[in-house]
Write a protein that holds these residues in place. Structure first.
Motif, short mmCIF file in Angstrom:
data_model
loop_
_atom_site.label_atom_id
_atom_site.label_comp_id
_atom_site.label_asym_id
_atom_site.label_seq_id
_atom_site.Cartn_x
_atom_site.Cartn_y
_atom_site.Cartn_z
N LEU A 314 0.64 -1.30 -0.03
CA LEU A 314 0.01 0.01 -0.09
C LEU A 314 1.02 1.27 0.13
O LEU A 314 1.63 1.38 0.85
N THR A 315 0.91 2.00 -0.95
CA THR A 315 1.69 3.55 -1.26
C THR A 315 0.91 4.57 -1.17
O THR A 315 -0.11 4.63 -1.71
N GLY A 316 1.49 5.40 -0.25
CA GLY A 316 1.27 6.89 -0.42
C GLY A 316 0.01 7.41 0.56
O GLY A 316 0.13 7.12 1.61
N LEU A 317 -0.95 7.81 -0.03
CA LEU A 317 -2.13 8.44 0.83
C LEU A 317 -3.16 7.42 1.11
O LEU A 317 -3.17 6.37 0.31
N ASP A 318 -3.77 7.62 2.30
CA ASP A 318 -5.08 6.89 2.50
C ASP A 318 -4.76 5.38 2.83
O ASP A 318 -5.62 4.49 2.31
N ILE A 319 -3.71 5.12 3.32
CA ILE A 319 -3.31 3.85 3.55
C ILE A 319 -4.25 3.03 4.46
O ILE A 319 -4.49 1.84 3.99
N GLU A 320 -4.82 3.39 5.48
CA GLU A 320 -5.90 2.70 6.37
C GLU A 320 -7.27 2.50 5.38
O GLU A 320 -7.61 1.26 5.39
N ALA A 321 -7.42 3.58 4.71
CA ALA A 321 -8.85 3.13 3.68
C ALA A 321 -8.56 2.08 2.69
O ALA A 321 -9.35 1.36 2.26
N LYS A 322 -7.19 2.14 2.06
CA LYS A 322 -6.92 1.09 1.10
C LYS A 322 -6.83 -0.25 1.75
O LYS A 322 -7.25 -1.27 1.12
N ALA A 323 -6.28 -0.38 2.95
CA ALA A 323 -6.18 -1.70 3.66
C ALA A 323 -7.81 -2.14 4.01
O ALA A 323 -8.02 -3.32 3.73
N ALA A 324 -8.46 -1.32 4.24
CA ALA A 324 -9.69 -1.71 4.54
C ALA A 324 -10.55 -2.06 3.35
O ALA A 324 -11.30 -3.14 3.27
N LEU A 325 -10.38 -1.53 2.46
CA LEU A 325 -10.97 -1.89 1.08
C LEU A 325 -10.69 -3.15 0.70
O LEU A 325 -11.24 -3.91 0.28
N PHE A 326 -9.25 -3.37 0.50
CA PHE A 326 -8.85 -4.71 0.19
C PHE A 326 -9.33 -5.70 0.82
O PHE A 326 -9.61 -6.88 0.59
N GLN A 327 -9.08 -5.61 2.46
CA GLN A 327 -9.59 -6.67 3.09
C GLN A 327 -11.07 -6.97 3.13
O GLN A 327 -11.33 -8.22 2.87
N GLU A 328 -11.98 -6.18 2.65
CA GLU A 328 -13.54 -6.43 2.56
C GLU A 328 -13.60 -7.07 1.18
O GLU A 328 -14.19 -8.04 1.15
N GLN A 329 -12.72 -6.73 0.20
CA GLN A 329 -12.98 -7.35 -1.45
C GLN A 329 -12.32 -8.68 -1.18
O GLN A 329 -13.02 -9.70 -1.78
N PHE A 330 -11.30 -8.96 -0.67
CA PHE A 330 -10.57 -10.27 -0.61
C PHE A 330 -11.38 -11.32 0.08
O PHE A 330 -11.73 -12.46 -0.27
N THR A 331 -11.94 -10.87 1.33
CA THR A 331 -12.47 -11.64 2.31
C THR A 331 -14.08 -12.11 1.47
O THR A 331 -14.47 -13.19 1.67
N ALA A 332 -14.66 -10.95 0.68
CA ALA A 332 -15.77 -11.52 0.27
C ALA A 332 -15.58 -12.22 -1.18
O ALA A 332 -16.59 -13.15 -1.47
N ALA A 333 -14.36 -12.10 -1.61
CA ALA A 333 -14.47 -12.99 -3.13
C ALA A 333 -13.66 -14.48 -2.72
O ALA A 333 -13.45 -15.23 -3.57
N LEU A 334 -13.29 -14.72 -1.53
CA LEU A 334 -12.47 -16.05 -1.46
C LEU A 334 -13.64 -17.00 -1.57
O LEU A 334 -14.92 -16.99 -1.06
N PRO A 335 -13.23 -17.99 -2.37
CA PRO A 335 -14.33 -19.13 -2.61
C PRO A 335 -14.87 -20.09 -1.44
O PRO A 335 -15.73 -20.57 -1.39
N THR A 336 -13.70 -20.12 -0.71
CA THR A 336 -14.07 -21.01 0.57
C THR A 336 -13.60 -20.31 1.95
O THR A 336 -12.30 -19.80 1.71
N LYS A 337 -13.90 -20.19 2.83
CA LYS A 337 -13.21 -19.43 4.17
C LYS A 337 -12.54 -20.54 4.88
O LYS A 337 -13.12 -21.24 5.44
N PRO A 338 -11.07 -20.05 5.06
CA PRO A 338 -10.34 -20.80 5.77
C PRO A 338 -10.67 -20.84 7.44
O PRO A 338 -11.60 -19.86 7.92
N GLU A 339 -10.34 -21.86 8.22
CA GLU A 339 -10.69 -21.78 9.73
C GLU A 339 -10.14 -20.58 10.27
O GLU A 339 -10.75 -20.20 11.32
N GLN A 340 -9.06 -20.07 9.85
CA GLN A 340 -8.40 -19.10 10.58
C GLN A 340 -7.96 -18.04 9.62
O GLN A 340 -7.40 -18.36 8.47
N LEU A 341 -8.22 -16.67 9.77
CA LEU A 341 -7.74 -15.76 8.86
C LEU A 341 -6.98 -14.70 9.42
O LEU A 341 -7.92 -14.08 10.31
#
Length: 572
Positions: A314-341
Motif C-alpha cells: 500500500l503506497t502513498g495516501l489513505d493507507i488505512e482506507a486502502k487496507a480496509a477496502l482490500f480486506q473487505e473485497q478479498f474476504t468477500a471473494a474467497l471461494p471458501t473461508k479458511p478456519e483462521q484468517l
C-alpha cells in the motif's frame, strides 16, 4: 572416567541446525581442546526432522553434522578431541551407523556411541501426551558420561538438554556423581553460556558497537574445573569478545526464574558470580545446585494444518482506507473461508517520503486450515484476481503459492522413572541410565511485580533505555523472555526500581493484556521478564512480526524513559 587434568577445555561449534558450517574445523584448528560440542536441535528443528522422518524412516537426524565430519573427523582423532553432539535428533542410531560407515571409508578407528530413549512418540498416548508428530524427553548428562567413560570418541544423542552436552564431558573428566550438585550446576551454567555458539562471544550483543572486532566471530570455550567453576574464553585471534557483558547476555537467554530446572540438577541462576580475569576470559563461580525435579520436560510437536500468506503493498495516501477496502473485497471473494484468517497492517511508511519504499506499508493476510484446498493456490490467486479492481497502486510482494504445512509446539511432562534413558556403547552394549536418585519436588519461583520504592535519583533526561541497559530475548514455545541488565550496582538499583511489570506493559503495548512474570537476578544486575502467550502456539505456528521474540529485547531498549543524568558519564 576421571581425568588427570585440573581443567578440561570444552568448545562449542554449533548453536543451531544451520549454524556456520566451517566452525567445527575452525575450532579444531584454532587451539587446544579436550572436547568439542555442537547443539543442532531447537523446538522448530524437531518439527522439521519429524517431517523428514515421515518421508524416510532412515532420516530424522541433522545431515549437516555428517557432512562436517567428512572433513573434520580425522582432524579430531589426530588431536585427541572427543566430539559430543545432539545431531542425532529423532534418529541417533541412524546417525551413529552413518558415522561408522564414514569412519571406515576414511580409514579411521573411531569409537562411536549414541544416546537414545528420549523418543516417546510410540508411548505418547499411554503417557498422557496425546498423539503428537514428535515427543522427546529432555535427557540429562549421565548417558553421555557413560559413553565417554567407556572410551567413545564421538557421542551422538537425541533430545538432551542443551547444557548436558557440556555437563557430560565434565562429569566424565572429573567422575562426578548425582550428588555433586554444585559441580553439576556449575557445568550447567558453563554449558548454557556456550550452547548458542557466538552469542557468548559478541553475537546478538546489545553493545556490539563497543567491541573492537565484529567480523568473523570466534566460538566459545568453557574451561571447567573439578568444582564446576569455569572460565569462558575463545581461541586467540578470533573475532568478537568474551566479557562479563557478553556472558551475562547469554545467561539471560531463554530462562525463567532463578531456578533453572534440569534432569540432573536444579541450577540457581541467582547464585552465579562473574568476573573479568583477563582479555577474553570471564570466571564463573559460586554456582549452587539443588535437587532436580521428579519429572522430565517433553518437547511435543503436532502437525496442525496448512498455512498460506499474501502480502500486498500500500503506497502513498489513505493507507488505512486502502487496507480496509482490500480486506473487505478479498474476504468477500474467497471461494471458501479458511478456519483462521489473520490480518496485519505494518505501517512502514512515512509522510512525504523521498523513496517509493519509504512511502509504502505492507498488509499481510495469513490463512490456516487443516484442508489444503481452503488455503492453497485458490486462496492466494484470489488476491491476483483483484489486481485491477481494488485500491490504487495494488501490487503483491510474491506470486501465488500453494501454502506449506505448519506445526505447533507444546511442552509436556512425564515421571523421569518412566523414560528409558539408554546409551549404546562403542562395543554395541546397551546400558540403561537411571534417573537421579535425588529427584523430588522443587520449590517454585515467585514472580514479583516490582519495587514500590520512590528513590530521588536527581535530574533525569528522556532517552532510550538501551543507553545504559542491555537486553537479550528469546522464545520457549508460546512464551517469550526478556532479560535486561546494566553494568553497575547503582544502575541496577535504578533499573530494579524502575522496570516493573506495569512499566514494561506501558513500554511494550503488545504485551499489555498478557501475563508477565518478573524475576530479580541481582548477582547479574538483571531482571528477567517472562511473557506468556505472546508467541501463540510457538514459532512454527506464530504469525507475529518477530515469531521467536529475538528482537523484543531490542524493542524494549529503544523505548524512551527518564534516565538519571548521574549515569551520563558512563555512556560518553
Amino acid at each position: 572416567m576421571s581425568s588427570n587434568k585440573s581443567v578440561v577445555r570444552i568448545g562449542n561449534a554449533s548453536g543451531f541446525y544451520g549454524d556456520r558450517f566451517t566452525a567445527v574445523q575452525e575450532m579444531l584448528d584454532g587451539g587446544e581442546l579436550d572436547y568439542l560440542t555442537g547443539d543442532y536441535l531447537a523446538e522448530l528443528t524437531m518439527l522439521i526432522l519429524g517431517r523428514d522422518r515421515l518421508k524416510d524412516p532412515n532420516l530424522g537426524y541433522a545431515k549437516t553434522f555428517l557432512r562436517q565430519m567428512e572433513g573434520s573427523l580425522g582432524s579430531a582423532m589426530d588431536k585427541g578431541v572427543k566430539i559430543v553432539v545432539n545431531a542425532g535428533g529423532l534418529n541417533p542410531h541412524g546417525l551413529a551407523v552413518a558415522l561408522r560407515e564414514l569412519a571406515e571409508k576414511l580409514g579411521l578407528d573411531t569409537q562411536i556411541a549414541f544416546v537414545n530413549g528420549d523418543d516417546l512418540v510410540s508411548r505418547a498416548d499411554e503417557l498422557g501426551l496425546g498423539s503428537p508428530l514428535t515427543a522427546n524427553a529432555y535427557l540429562g548428562a549421565f548417558g553421555i558420561k557413560s559413553a565417554l567413560d567407556r572410551g567413545a570418541d564421538v557421542v551422538v544423542t537425541g533430545r538432551v538438554t542443551d547444557a548436558s552436552l557440556t555437563v557430560g564431558p565434565a562429569a566424565s573428566a572429573f567422575d562426578w556423581c548425582h550428588r555433586d550438585l554444585d559441580s553439576l550446576a556449575g557445568a550447567v551454567v558453563a554449558g548454557h553460556i556456550i550452547e548458542c555458539g557466538a552469542q557468548a562471544t559478541g553475537g546478538n550483543y546489545s553493545f556490539f558497537t563497543e567491541l573492537k572486532s565484529m567480523g568473523h566471530l570466534g566460538f566459545p570455550i568453557a574451561e571447567i574445573s573439578a568444582d564446576g567453576s569455569s572460565v569462558i574464553t575463545k581461541h586467540d585471534g578470533t573475532g568478537g569478545a568474551v566479557s562479563v557483558g557478553t556472558v551475562t547476555a547469554q545467561l539471560l537467554y531463554e530462562i525463567g526464574g532463578p531456578r533453572y530446572l534440569g534432569p540432573d540438577v536444579t541450577t540457581r541462576i541467582d547464585s552465579i558470580k562473574l568476573a573479568q580475569v583477563g582479555d577474553d576470559r570471564v570466571a564463573v563461580t559460586g554456582v549452587r545446585g539443588e535437587n532436580p525435579p521428579s519429572t522430565l520436560k517433553v518437547s511435543l510437536n503436532h502437525l496442525a494444518g496448512i498455512r498460506n500468506e499474501i502480502d500486498v503493498v500500500l503506497t502513498g495516501l489513505d493507507i488505512e482506507a486502502k487496507a480496509a477496502l482490500f480486506q473487505e473485497q478479498f474476504t468477500a471473494a474467497l471461494p471458501t473461508k479458511p478456519e483462521q484468517l489473520d490480518w496485519e497492517l505494518a505501517r512502514l511508511d512515512r509522510p512525504d517520503a523521498d523513496t517509493e519504499e519509504g512511502a509504502s506499508a505492507l498488509l499481510r493476510c495469513i490463512a490456516r486450515d487443516t484442508d489444503p484446498k481452503k488455503v492453497g493456490r485458490p486462496f492466494s490467486a484470489t488476491a491476483v484476481e483483484l489486481a485491477l479492481a481494488t485500491y490504487p497502486g495494488f501490487t503483491l510482494t510474491a506470486p501465488p503459492g500453494n501454502g506449506t504445512p505448519f506445526g505447533v509446539f507444546e511442552p509436556g511432562y512425564v515421571d523421569a522413572a518412566l523414560v528409558e534413558h539408554r546409551v549404546t556403547q562403542p562395543d554395541g552394549v546397551s546400558v540403561r541410565i537411571d534417573p537421579s536418585p535425588l529427584r523430588g519436588e522443587v520449590e517454585p519461583d515467585v514472580s514479583e511485580p516490582g519495587s514500590s520504592r520512590q528513590t530521588d535519583w536527581g535530574p533525569t533526561r528522556i532517552a532510550p533505555l538501551g543507553e545504559i541497559a542491555g537486553a537479550r530475548s528469546g522464545d520457549k514455545g508460546g512464551t517469550a523472555n526478556i532479560g535486561v541488565w546494566v553494568r553497575s550496582d547503582d544502575e541496577f538499583a535504578w533499573l530494579d526500581e524502575t522496570l516493573t511489570v506495569e512499566r514494561v506493559k506501558e513500554l511494550l503495548p503488545e504485551v499489555a493484556d498478557l501475563t508477565v512474570h518478573r524475576y530479580r537476578l541481582p548477582n547479574l544486575r538483571a531482571v528477567n521478564f517472562v511473557v506468556e502467550e505472546v508467541l501463540g502456539r510457538g514459532v512454527a505456528d506464530n504469525v507475529r512480526f518477530d515469531p521467536q521474540a529475538k528482537g523484543m529485547g531490542e524493542w524494549l531498549r529503544s523505548r524512551h524513559v527518564a534516565i538519571p543524568t548521574r549515569f551520563d558519564r558512563r555512556t560518553n
